[in-house]
Motif scaffolding. Structure first.
Motif, PDB file in Angstrom:
ATOM      1  N   ALA A 155     -11.877  -2.659  -5.412  1.00  0.00           N
ATOM      2  CA  ALA A 155     -12.113  -1.221  -5.600  1.00  0.00           C
ATOM      3  C   ALA A 155     -11.289  -0.333  -4.669  1.00  0.00           C
ATOM      4  O   ALA A 155     -11.493   0.886  -4.649  1.00  0.00           O
ATOM      5  N   HIS A 156     -10.365  -0.927  -3.909  1.00  0.00           N
ATOM      6  CA  HIS A 156      -9.606  -0.100  -2.963  1.00  0.00           C
ATOM      7  C   HIS A 156      -8.269  -0.760  -2.640  1.00  0.00           C
ATOM      8  O   HIS A 156      -8.223  -1.737  -1.886  1.00  0.00           O
ATOM      9  N   THR A 157      -7.197  -0.252  -3.242  1.00  0.00           N
ATOM     10  CA  THR A 157      -5.854  -0.719  -2.875  1.00  0.00           C
ATOM     11  C   THR A 157      -4.876   0.457  -2.869  1.00  0.00           C
ATOM     12  O   THR A 157      -5.130   1.497  -3.464  1.00  0.00           O
ATOM     13  N   HIS A 158      -3.768   0.213  -2.175  1.00  0.00           N
ATOM     14  CA  HIS A 158      -2.628   1.151  -2.182  1.00  0.00           C
ATOM     15  C   HIS A 158      -1.440   0.322  -2.691  1.00  0.00           C
ATOM     16  O   HIS A 158      -0.494   0.072  -1.972  1.00  0.00           O
ATOM     17  N   LEU A 159      -1.527  -0.161  -3.922  1.00  0.00           N
ATOM     18  CA  LEU A 159      -0.688  -1.278  -4.369  1.00  0.00           C
ATOM     19  C   LEU A 159       0.732  -0.921  -4.824  1.00  0.00           C
ATOM     20  O   LEU A 159       1.576  -1.801  -4.979  1.00  0.00           O
ATOM     21  N   ILE A 213      -6.073   1.614  -7.753  1.00  0.00           N
ATOM     22  CA  ILE A 213      -4.803   1.818  -7.038  1.00  0.00           C
ATOM     23  C   ILE A 213      -4.690   3.290  -6.658  1.00  0.00           C
ATOM     24  O   ILE A 213      -4.872   4.175  -7.501  1.00  0.00           O
ATOM     25  N   LYS A 214      -4.350   3.534  -5.384  1.00  0.00           N
ATOM     26  CA  LYS A 214      -4.192   4.910  -4.909  1.00  0.00           C
ATOM     27  C   LYS A 214      -2.721   5.276  -4.810  1.00  0.00           C
ATOM     28  O   LYS A 214      -1.895   4.435  -4.463  1.00  0.00           O
ATOM     29  N   SER A 215      -2.424   6.546  -5.060  1.00  0.00           N
ATOM     30  CA  SER A 215      -1.103   7.059  -4.681  1.00  0.00           C
ATOM     31  C   SER A 215      -1.198   7.407  -3.195  1.00  0.00           C
ATOM     32  O   SER A 215      -2.102   6.944  -2.510  1.00  0.00           O
ATOM     33  N   ILE A 274     -13.429   8.959  -0.175  1.00  0.00           N
ATOM     34  CA  ILE A 274     -12.956   9.466   1.116  1.00  0.00           C
ATOM     35  C   ILE A 274     -12.758   8.328   2.110  1.00  0.00           C
ATOM     36  O   ILE A 274     -13.635   7.484   2.260  1.00  0.00           O
ATOM     37  N   HIS A 275     -11.557   8.268   2.719  1.00  0.00           N
ATOM     38  CA  HIS A 275     -11.321   7.339   3.832  1.00  0.00           C
ATOM     39  C   HIS A 275     -12.035   7.952   5.040  1.00  0.00           C
ATOM     40  O   HIS A 275     -11.567   8.959   5.591  1.00  0.00           O
ATOM     41  N   ALA A 276     -13.158   7.376   5.409  1.00  0.00           N
ATOM     42  CA  ALA A 276     -14.031   8.017   6.392  1.00  0.00           C
ATOM     43  C   ALA A 276     -14.278   7.124   7.609  1.00  0.00           C
ATOM     44  O   ALA A 276     -14.554   5.937   7.462  1.00  0.00           O
ATOM     45  N   GLU A 327     -14.905   5.012   2.200  1.00  0.00           N
ATOM     46  CA  GLU A 327     -14.132   3.806   2.482  1.00  0.00           C
ATOM     47  C   GLU A 327     -13.996   3.565   3.994  1.00  0.00           C
ATOM     48  O   GLU A 327     -13.972   4.510   4.777  1.00  0.00           O
ATOM     49  N   HIS A 328     -13.903   2.317   4.373  1.00  0.00           N
ATOM     50  CA  HIS A 328     -13.723   1.851   5.765  1.00  0.00           C
ATOM     51  C   HIS A 328     -15.025   1.884   6.562  1.00  0.00           C
ATOM     52  O   HIS A 328     -15.623   0.866   6.811  1.00  0.00           O
ATOM     53  N   LEU A 329     -15.394   3.095   7.097  1.00  0.00           N
ATOM     54  CA  LEU A 329     -16.674   3.279   7.790  1.00  0.00           C
ATOM     55  C   LEU A 329     -16.816   2.362   9.006  1.00  0.00           C
ATOM     56  O   LEU A 329     -17.932   1.989   9.384  1.00  0.00           O
ATOM     57  N   SER A 359     -10.137  -4.966  -0.632  1.00  0.00           N
ATOM     58  CA  SER A 359      -9.045  -5.484   0.216  1.00  0.00           C
ATOM     59  C   SER A 359      -8.407  -4.397   1.078  1.00  0.00           C
ATOM     60  O   SER A 359      -8.130  -4.612   2.251  1.00  0.00           O
ATOM     61  N   ASP A 360      -8.117  -3.212   0.509  1.00  0.00           N
ATOM     62  CA  ASP A 360      -7.289  -2.178   1.149  1.00  0.00           C
ATOM     63  C   ASP A 360      -5.812  -2.554   1.107  1.00  0.00           C
ATOM     64  O   ASP A 360      -5.025  -2.050   1.909  1.00  0.00           O
ATOM     65  N   PHE A 361      -5.417  -3.445   0.208  1.00  0.00           N
ATOM     66  CA  PHE A 361      -4.025  -3.906   0.173  1.00  0.00           C
ATOM     67  C   PHE A 361      -3.036  -2.746   0.321  1.00  0.00           C
ATOM     68  O   PHE A 361      -3.038  -1.797  -0.464  1.00  0.00           O
TER      69      PHE A 361
END
Ligand code: NIG
Ligand code: FE
Length: 410
Positions: free
Chosen positions: A75-79, A144-146, A245-247, A268-270, A319-321
């Motif tokens: 559910a979280h990548t910057h691929l 996938i995030k931009s 939100i990357h928090a 995300e992260h926390l 993952s946060d790839f």
């Protein structure tokens, strides 16, 4: 029709909604099971050696005693990006901070330079390889995030690549616009002006062209403040996007509080989230998207997953790839760390990687569990259950992957 039979154990969370508290640890377990699939859809699950009634021309796939779960969801990548940043590790090991590297023009900004330099086709073929690799690791859906373009042209370029991948690759893909990932060099020292640009120029275009379902922002000391993050997210919401939100990745700046207040789908992260932050996530029904491999790569602490679960926060693990803080797309390593460092049970971990992850990207109705009516995304494992899967590290434990009713790996 396809019948997958001879499954030693089939394990799945149940339902279409994210599971929190004790429910996160409740998985349905079918022993000596079989699954009947009609086209792309699961139509029956049977156990104790029974086979669901099926037409004579049904194709049969012998799972040969495999352990089966829903296909995992990252559910979280910057691929989609150019280059890598392995040169940062010696700096970090000598004590340089993640934000310090960013503020000196490296980090995310290094990847922005390398991503701006590549055309759509080059980004596409690189990302295509990453998606293939995810499938081989048992992941059947990815977000996938931009956020490595940081101007109108390059954010849209990244998002168009994501759209092409979504149209052409077997993987299900959900796009998130993260134009507020860092302040680009053109706006150095003028963060407010960049936030204006994101809100007035980038987000409206992204919404108009339907390039992203979600908007994310890096709410962090030295990047975007809580107020700036609020402005970005409120703009995105008014444009019809869901919020992420990357928090509190480095500091407990208040990102989790903001997520709760705005009713973001996920935070995300926390890593640094405090008690008040956990309460806000719980009250706001925000899914905590935890990224343990990033803790490892940044040499940081691990998010307080147990307390989050005890306090009724639905936890997802991803993952946060990305090329800097998590160059790994192997979600099995996230499972190992969720078990060992977050002290999540194997059952809680499975829910975190499937149903809760699907809900974190708005797909809980269709994905994340093995039940009649859901899409036939299944991973077959060389293990006898989640406990062994979470325990063994560094070996790809996938035996086969079924995506939309078709064997794509194995
Ligand atoms: O989630 N924190 C911000 N973004 C990513 C890292 C991106 C990068 O370092 O390139 C993260 O850790
Ligand atoms: Fe991230």
């Amino acid at each position: 029709m396809l019948l997958i039979h001879n499954i030693s154990l089939l394990q799945t969370p149940v339902g279409n909604e994210s599971l929190r508290g004790e429910a996160q640890g409740e998985n349905r377990k079918y022993r000596n099971a079989s699954v009947l699939i009609d086209g792309e859809t699961i139509c029956a699950v049977a156990e104790n050696g029974a086979i669901p009634p099926c037409p004579p021309d049904t194709m049969r796939l012998d799972a040969r005693g495999a352990f089966v779960t829903p296909g995992w969801v990252d559910a979280h990548t910057h691929l989609v990006f150019g280059g890598w940043r392995q040169h940062e590790i010696p700096l970090k090991l000598r004590g340089a901070g993640y934000i310090e590297i960013l503020q000196s023009g490296g980090g995310i900004l290094d990847t922005v330079r390398q991503t701006r330099a590549l055309g759509e086709d080059a980004l596409f073929s690189r990302a295509w390889g990453f998606l293939d690799e995810q499938l081989r690791f048992g992941v059947t859906t990815t977000e996938i995030k931009s956020g490595y373009g940081l101007d109108l042209e390059n954010e849209c370029k990244q998002l168009r690549v994501i759209r092409r991948l979504k149209d052409e690759h077997a993987m299900d893909i959900v796009a998130t616009c993260m134009a507020a990932h860092a302040v680009p060099p053109e706006f150095a020292g003028r963060t407010e002006a960049y936030v204006d640009y994101v809100c007035e120029i980038i987000l409206p275009r992204v919404a108009k062209e339907h390039l992203a379902h979600y908007c994310d922002v890096f709410c962090e000391t030295g990047v975007f403040s809580v107020e700036q993050s609020r402005r970005v997210l409120e703009t995105a919401r008014a444009l019809g996007m869901g919020l992420k939100i990357h928090a509190d990745e480095i500091d407990a700046l208040g990102g989790a509080l903001l997520a709760g207040e705005l009713g973001a789908v996920s935070a995300e992260h926390l890593i640094a989230t405090d008690d008040a932050g956990i309460s806000a996530l719980s009250a706001g029904h925000v899914i905590a998207c935890l990224l343990p491999q990033t803790s490892l790569y940044l040499n940081k602490g691990f998010a307080r997953a147990r307390e989050m679960i005890v306090r009724n926060v639905a936890v997802c693990v991803a993952s946060d790839f990305n090329p800097g803080s998590c160059p790994s797309l192997n979600l099995q390593l996230s499972a190992n760390l969720a078990y060992l460092r977050y002290r999540m049970t194997p059952e809680e971990t499975l829910t975190a990687l499937t149903l809760n992850a699907a809900c974190a990207i708005g797909l809980g109705n269709r994905l994340g569990s093995i039940e009649p009516g859901k899409q036939a995304d299944l991973t077959l494992w060389n293990a006898d259950g989640m406990e062994l899967l979470c325990y063994r590290m560094g070996t790809n434990q996938v035996k086969a992957v079924v995506k939309r009713g078709k064997v794509v790996v194995g």
